[in-house]
Scaffold this motif. Structure first.
Motif, PDB file in Angstrom:
ATOM      1  N   LEU A 304     -18.027  40.175 -46.412  1.00  0.00           N
ATOM      2  CA  LEU A 304     -19.078  40.681 -45.539  1.00  0.00           C
ATOM      3  C   LEU A 304     -20.204  39.654 -45.495  1.00  0.00           C
ATOM      4  N   PRO A 305     -20.582  39.187 -44.313  1.00  0.00           N
ATOM      5  CA  PRO A 305     -21.635  38.171 -44.233  1.00  0.00           C
ATOM      6  C   PRO A 305     -23.004  38.754 -44.570  1.00  0.00           C
ATOM      7  N   GLY A 306     -23.820  37.953 -45.215  1.00  0.00           N
ATOM      8  CA  GLY A 306     -25.156  38.409 -45.566  1.00  0.00           C
ATOM      9  C   GLY A 306     -25.962  37.304 -46.212  1.00  0.00           C
ATOM     10  N   GLY A 307     -27.152  37.654 -46.664  1.00  0.00           N
ATOM     11  CA  GLY A 307     -28.046  36.685 -47.302  1.00  0.00           C
ATOM     12  C   GLY A 307     -29.236  37.393 -47.905  1.00  0.00           C
ATOM     13  N   GLY A 308     -30.178  36.627 -48.399  1.00  0.00           N
ATOM     14  CA  GLY A 308     -31.323  37.187 -49.098  1.00  0.00           C
ATOM     15  C   GLY A 308     -32.290  37.927 -48.188  1.00  0.00           C
ATOM     16  N   LEU A 309     -32.931  38.959 -48.748  1.00  0.00           N
ATOM     17  CA  LEU A 309     -33.957  39.736 -48.053  1.00  0.00           C
ATOM     18  C   LEU A 309     -35.275  39.540 -48.794  1.00  0.00           C
ATOM     19  N   PHE A 310     -36.310  39.136 -48.052  1.00  0.00           N
ATOM     20  CA  PHE A 310     -37.593  38.835 -48.677  1.00  0.00           C
ATOM     21  C   PHE A 310     -38.714  39.640 -48.024  1.00  0.00           C
ATOM     22  N   LYS A 314     -41.487  37.456 -51.900  1.00  0.00           N
ATOM     23  CA  LYS A 314     -40.856  38.298 -52.916  1.00  0.00           C
ATOM     24  C   LYS A 314     -39.416  38.612 -52.530  1.00  0.00           C
ATOM     25  N   TYR A 315     -38.484  38.307 -53.423  1.00  0.00           N
ATOM     26  CA  TYR A 315     -37.072  38.600 -53.186  1.00  0.00           C
ATOM     27  C   TYR A 315     -36.801  40.068 -53.486  1.00  0.00           C
ATOM     28  N   LEU A 316     -36.322  40.806 -52.486  1.00  0.00           N
ATOM     29  CA  LEU A 316     -36.020  42.225 -52.658  1.00  0.00           C
ATOM     30  C   LEU A 316     -34.568  42.461 -53.048  1.00  0.00           C
ATOM     31  N   GLY A 317     -33.706  41.571 -52.587  1.00  0.00           N
ATOM     32  CA  GLY A 317     -32.277  41.735 -52.819  1.00  0.00           C
ATOM     33  C   GLY A 317     -31.517  41.081 -51.683  1.00  0.00           C
ATOM     34  N   GLU A 318     -30.292  41.549 -51.457  1.00  0.00           N
ATOM     35  CA  GLU A 318     -29.455  41.010 -50.389  1.00  0.00           C
ATOM     36  C   GLU A 318     -29.456  41.955 -49.190  1.00  0.00           C
ATOM     37  N   GLN A 319     -29.166  41.399 -48.027  1.00  0.00           N
ATOM     38  CA  GLN A 319     -28.988  42.200 -46.819  1.00  0.00           C
ATOM     39  C   GLN A 319     -27.737  41.721 -46.092  1.00  0.00           C
ATOM     40  N   LEU A 320     -27.047  42.636 -45.435  1.00  0.00           N
ATOM     41  CA  LEU A 320     -25.852  42.290 -44.687  1.00  0.00           C
ATOM     42  C   LEU A 320     -26.208  41.879 -43.272  1.00  0.00           C
ATOM     43  N   ASP A 321     -25.398  40.997 -42.708  1.00  0.00           N
ATOM     44  CA  ASP A 321     -25.535  40.638 -41.309  1.00  0.00           C
ATOM     45  C   ASP A 321     -25.242  41.882 -40.459  1.00  0.00           C
ATOM     46  N   PRO A 322     -25.926  42.052 -39.330  1.00  0.00           N
ATOM     47  CA  PRO A 322     -25.671  43.231 -38.483  1.00  0.00           C
ATOM     48  C   PRO A 322     -24.207  43.412 -38.105  1.00  0.00           C
ATOM     49  N   SER A 323     -23.436  42.319 -38.070  1.00  0.00           N
ATOM     50  CA  SER A 323     -22.015  42.431 -37.711  1.00  0.00           C
ATOM     51  C   SER A 323     -21.226  43.245 -38.732  1.00  0.00           C
ATOM     52  N   ALA A 324     -21.758  43.399 -39.949  1.00  0.00           N
ATOM     53  CA  ALA A 324     -21.071  44.208 -40.954  1.00  0.00           C
ATOM     54  C   ALA A 324     -20.951  45.653 -40.501  1.00  0.00           C
ATOM     55  N   GLN A 325     -21.934  46.142 -39.731  1.00  0.00           N
ATOM     56  CA  GLN A 325     -21.860  47.511 -39.236  1.00  0.00           C
ATOM     57  C   GLN A 325     -20.697  47.685 -38.260  1.00  0.00           C
ATOM     58  N   ASP A 326     -20.380  46.632 -37.509  1.00  0.00           N
ATOM     59  CA  ASP A 326     -19.226  46.694 -36.613  1.00  0.00           C
ATOM     60  C   ASP A 326     -17.935  46.780 -37.434  1.00  0.00           C
ATOM     61  N   PHE A 327     -17.912  46.064 -38.556  1.00  0.00           N
ATOM     62  CA  PHE A 327     -16.733  46.149 -39.428  1.00  0.00           C
ATOM     63  C   PHE A 327     -16.597  47.550 -40.004  1.00  0.00           C
TER      64      PHE A 327
END
Length: 351
Positions: A304-310, A314-327
């Motif tokens: 699942l594509p994604g990257g850091g969420l800030f 401040k680093y909050l965690g990871e977030q998924l690319d919107p295309s993950a919702q299509d998956f």
């Protein structure tokens, strides 16, 4: 499950004695579905299974899910798609009445912790799994998990040992954060005794190099748990864990296991300390029989594509690319092959 299918037809009574400690009687997902029976013929696709890996902890310590994997089996019951949910994914964790938890936004690996309290300072990982299930449903829209399992990494090592290790392909150089080349723990830096350092260990490191190897249990478990120093951190680790599952499943179905009652029963015996399974009214034996025709070579590893969420810096965690919702929508509609034809980048090339 994949181990059991080849031999359970003639040994159900004996193996039931070994798998009794594994079955959780509906305490992970919730109450068994209405009308659920004990017959394997009632288990039909599409099927979604939720797996959570945890570190060994006592009942006074809140559990964290170090690994979260969903297995999707289509209606044709001839394929398995595995996708991992990043442990640091920043998500909405919904309210949970059993603990009085009102909900929050946090890393998804904390969901089990928020749902596990049973009073008097004690924690129940099975109850925590219920909130993890609700959280994964909130994220993915998948609301029909037909089974779930908790894998205790400490106990799971015994399963790999009972199998005689595992043969798998290592796709990149990985250095162990925790172990020396001889398998012993690396010493800690004195100033990190209170676990307040990002990289507290010193000394030589066990190194895994690209190639196909037969790994001992401690090597396999160590390898698939590494993320520090990897180019894509937890995303690389997710791929390695999925590769490990595929290698374990393939080896479990080999003649060296399914035709060796002694080895098979030692594996099932070890599973009692490693796995808690909820088949929603169906036993582990039923599931083994229902899935006995699955070809482990048809196990597809998904990234699942994604990257850091800030938030600012401040680093909050990871977030998924919107295309993950299509998956996720494709999983819910049981149209994963069609989705992957249009989005081949979701398939792990090294799996």
């Amino acid at each position: 499950m994949v181990t059991s299918g080849g031999v359970l037809v003639t040994g159900q009574a004996l193996i039931a004695r070994y798998t009794g400690d594994v079955d959780a009687d509906g305490s992970l997902i919730g109450d068994p579905a209405a009308g659920a029976t004990k017959g394997s013929e009632e288990i039909k696709g599409p099927i979604n299974i939720l797996l959570a890996g945890i570190d060994p902890r006592d009942d006074h310590t809140a559990p964290l899910s170090d690994s979260i994997i969903v297995a999707h089996i289509p209606a044709s019951m001839d394929q398995i798609y595995l996708f991992s949910i990043p442990r640091d994914l920043y998500v909405e964790i919904p309210a949970f009445s059993k603990t009085g938890f009102t909900g929050t936004h946090s890393k998804i690996n904390a969901a089990m912790s928020y749902g596990s309290s049973v009073g008097n300072g004690k924690h129940d990982v099975k109850q925590g799994f219920q909130l993890l299930t609700k959280t994964v449903t909130k994220l993915t829209g998948i609301d029909d998990f037909k089974s779930g399992a908790i894998i205790n990494f400490g106990g799971f090592k015994k399963i790999v040992e009972a199998m005689g290790g595992v043969t798998m392909t290592i796709d990149m150089t990985v250095k162990s954060e925790h172990l020396q080349p001889n398998g012993k723990a690396r010493p800690r830096r004195p100033e990190c005794a209170a676990n307040n350092c990002d990289h507290p260990y010193i000394g030589p490191q066990k190194t895994y190099k690209p190639g196909t190897y037969h790994l001992e249990a401690w090597e396999a478990l160590d390898y698939v748990r590494q993320r520090y120093g990897l180019p894509n951190s937890d995303y690389d680790r997710q791929r390695h864990q999925q590769q490990f599952i595929k290698a374990m499943a393939k080896q479990a179905m080999s003649k060296g296991v399914v035709t060796n009652p002694t080895k098979l029963l030692s594996i099932l015996d070890a599973a009692g300390d490693a796995v808690t399974f909820d088949g929603q009214g169906h036993s582990l034996i039923d599931w083994g029989l229902a899935l006995k025709d699955l070809n482990t070579d048809n196990m597809v590893s998904i990234k699942l594509p994604g990257g850091g969420l800030f938030e600012g810096t401040k680093y909050l965690g990871e977030q998924l690319d919107p295309s993950a919702q299509d998956f996720f929508a494709a999983v819910r509609a049981d149209r994963v092959p069609e989705f992957l034809l249009s989005h081949p980048e979701f398939v792990n090339k090294n799996s």
